[in-house]
Write an enzyme that holds these catalytic residues in place. Structure first.
Site, mmCIF file in Angstrom:
data_model
loop_
_atom_site.group_PDB
_atom_site.id
_atom_site.type_symbol
_atom_site.label_atom_id
_atom_site.label_comp_id
_atom_site.label_asym_id
_atom_site.label_seq_id
_atom_site.Cartn_x
_atom_site.Cartn_y
_atom_site.Cartn_z
ATOM 1 N N SER A 9 0.900 -1.205 -0.087
ATOM 2 C CA SER A 9 -0.067 0.154 -0.171
ATOM 3 C C SER A 9 0.830 1.132 -0.061
ATOM 4 O O SER A 9 1.555 1.612 -1.075
ATOM 5 C CB SER A 9 -0.899 0.022 1.058
ATOM 6 O OG SER A 9 -1.934 1.020 1.343
ATOM 7 N N ASP A 62 -2.175 6.328 -3.539
ATOM 8 C CA ASP A 62 -1.100 5.556 -2.757
ATOM 9 C C ASP A 62 -0.509 4.243 -4.004
ATOM 10 O O ASP A 62 -0.993 4.394 -4.885
ATOM 11 C CB ASP A 62 -1.421 5.100 -1.486
ATOM 12 C CG ASP A 62 -2.453 3.903 -1.563
ATOM 13 O OD1 ASP A 62 -3.249 3.853 -2.571
ATOM 14 O OD2 ASP A 62 -2.499 3.168 -0.520
ATOM 15 N N ASP A 77 -1.016 1.238 -3.967
ATOM 16 C CA ASP A 77 -1.848 0.163 -4.695
ATOM 17 C C ASP A 77 -3.367 0.969 -5.230
ATOM 18 O O ASP A 77 -4.031 0.436 -5.416
ATOM 19 C CB ASP A 77 -2.221 -0.867 -3.901
ATOM 20 C CG ASP A 77 -2.803 -0.698 -2.526
ATOM 21 O OD1 ASP A 77 -2.775 0.713 -1.985
ATOM 22 O OD2 ASP A 77 -3.544 -1.444 -1.953
ATOM 23 N N ASP A 85 -5.565 2.352 -3.678
ATOM 24 C CA ASP A 85 -7.058 2.009 -3.088
ATOM 25 C C ASP A 85 -7.348 3.115 -2.032
ATOM 26 O O ASP A 85 -8.492 3.087 -1.183
ATOM 27 C CB ASP A 85 -6.922 0.645 -2.257
ATOM 28 C CG ASP A 85 -6.115 0.769 -1.124
ATOM 29 O OD1 ASP A 85 -5.228 1.490 -0.905
ATOM 30 O OD2 ASP A 85 -5.996 -0.201 -0.295
#
Length: 448
Positions: A103, A244, A246, A248
């Site tokens: 993340s 960010d 990833d 999400d």
């Protein structure tokens, strides 16, 4: 039952150090594959996506080895946002979805997130069951040579995700005339985010789109918006979107260079959806970290705020249980369950852009729907033991909570991914807030 591998969001740690080693990744693939491969009358499949960090090249083949060794077929996407993996899990009717990402963390870390066949993150119970199988995975019976799984790589996963994302934008509405800066954090969305925005008609100025395996989240992205702010002012953009690693979560920058966090995004979308009768159950879901100002703003509109533990998976669980369609975190995880099963930074940003286009107002005029109550978060690193069990720490917490009363809040929790105690305080007066958070943080440091 205590957890050995899984934390608040899958398994995470420093790359090539337990639990982020190839061996443990392979055992995870074997254990999860065994768990989801219960019907021997058909083939079973798993899809795997990843972000751009270097260690993904190490963990991906280890997972493939684990899954194929127990007879699971594997489909590899390459770099794809976490929500894209969740979407593709259901779209391809896979038994399991896997995202390799840490993340917002630096490249030295990595993680593995799992999604069930419905596209939702696994429950605590399923994760614990998989954990119990991991340590004995190498001793379990493997698939026969003729029953081994196959692995294939697909090239159009990113294009599929772009089309899904674009379909969430109001039909007939365009971004023509808008100048949009998007910071992809040198992560999983470095291709898909600029493409989706461009195809919807925006003039796009991308940054953080040159991943090299080491620079993910480095001085870019939702946890460091300085570069995006500079880009917004430089290009006179109407909005800046910071994703960010990833993708999400998202944080926005308005045309004046000011930051808009997840709480304000939740408040803005809730206000907009309430006016158009789109908000389910007259409420939203957020975590204990969301600002008290958001709760008061929602209450003034006759809306409830349901609070959960920190972690978007807990937000999603409460949304599903209660029938809510909007939830999220102050950090920028915004969950819109009409469209997705997990946080999606790009889809959340498109909802804001739709409000901008529909209202014909600049972002600065529509994005701050409430006045935040003074709030401060301090992270205290510790080593060994549990500072929260210390008697002095407990007495300090009790005293501070008593002093704040109903005019403020104190939230103390352990990080699920790092050896940190997070101390957050809110109070109507900034001085009271500062005193509260510093007292507790100092007590935790002394006990560490």
């Amino acid at each position: 039952m205590s957890r050995k591998y899984f934390g608040t969001d899958g398994i995470r740690g420093r790359a090539n150090t337990p639990p982020m080693t190839p061996e443990i990744a392979m055992r995870l693939g074997m254990a999860a594959g065994k768990y989801f491969r219960r019907d021997e009358s058909r083939r079973h499949s798993v899809v795997i996506g990843k972000d751009t960090r270097l260690s993904g090249y190490m963990l991906e083949p280890a997972l493939v080895a684990g899954f194929t060794s127990v007879g699971m077929d594997v489909t590899l996407f390459g770099p794809l946002p976490t929500p894209g993996v969740a979407m593709m899990t259901t779209s391809l009717r896979a038994d399991l979805g896997v995202m390799i990402s840490a993340s917002h963390n630096a490249f030295e870390d990595n993680g593995i997130k799992l999604f069930g066949p419905d596209g939702y993150k696994l429950s605590d119970e399923i994760e614990l069951e998989i954990e119990s199988r991991m340590d004995r995975a190498l001793d379990d019976k493997l698939a026969a040579p003729s029953a081994l799984g196959r692995a294939r790589r697909v090239d159009d996963a990113q294009a599929r995700y772009v089309e899904i994302v674009k379909a969430t934008f109001p039909r007939g509405m365009r971004l023509s005339g808008l100048r949009v800066c998007v910071d992809c954090a040198n992560g999983a969305a470095y291709k898909v985010a600029p493409t989706a925005l461009y195809e919807l008609g925006a003039e796009v100025f991308p940054i953080g789109v040159s991943p090299d395996g080491f620079n993910i989240n480095s001085e870019v992205g939702s946890t460091d918006t300085r570069a995006l702010r500079e880009a917004v002012l430089k290009y006179r953009a109407d909005i800046g979107i910071a994703l960010d690693g990833d993708a999400d979560r998202c944080i926005l920058i308005d045309e004046k260079g000011d930051t808009i966090d997840g709480d304000q995004l939740i408040g803005m979308i809730a206000t907009h959806w309430k006016e158009r009768d789109l908000l389910a159950k007259n409420g939203v879901v957020a975590t204990v970290m969301s600002n008290l100002g958001l709760e008061k703003h929602l209450a003034a509109m006759g809306l409830s705020l349901e609070r959960t533990k920190v972690g978007d998976r807990y937000v999603v669980e409460r949304m599903r249980d209660g029938g809510f369609n909007l939830g999220g975190e102050q950090s920028g995880h915004i969950v819109l369950s009409d469209y997705t099963t997990t946080g999606d930074g790009l889809i959340a940003a498109l909802q804001v852009l739709a409000v901008m286009v529909g209202s014909e107002k600049p972002l600065s005029k529509i994005s701050r729907v409430f006045e935040p109550i003074p709030q401060k978060l301090v992270n205290v690193r510790y080593s060994g033991g549990d500072p929260l069990e210390n008697e002095t720490v407990q007495e300090t917490i009790s005293a501070v909570e008593g002093r704040l009363g109903k005019a403020g809040r104190l939230v103390i929790r352990k990080s699920g991914t790092e050896p940190l105690i997070r101390v957050m305080a809110e109070a109507e007066k900034a001085d009271d807030m500062e005193k509260a958070v510093n007292e507790v943080a100092d007590a935790v440091r002394s006990a560490s």
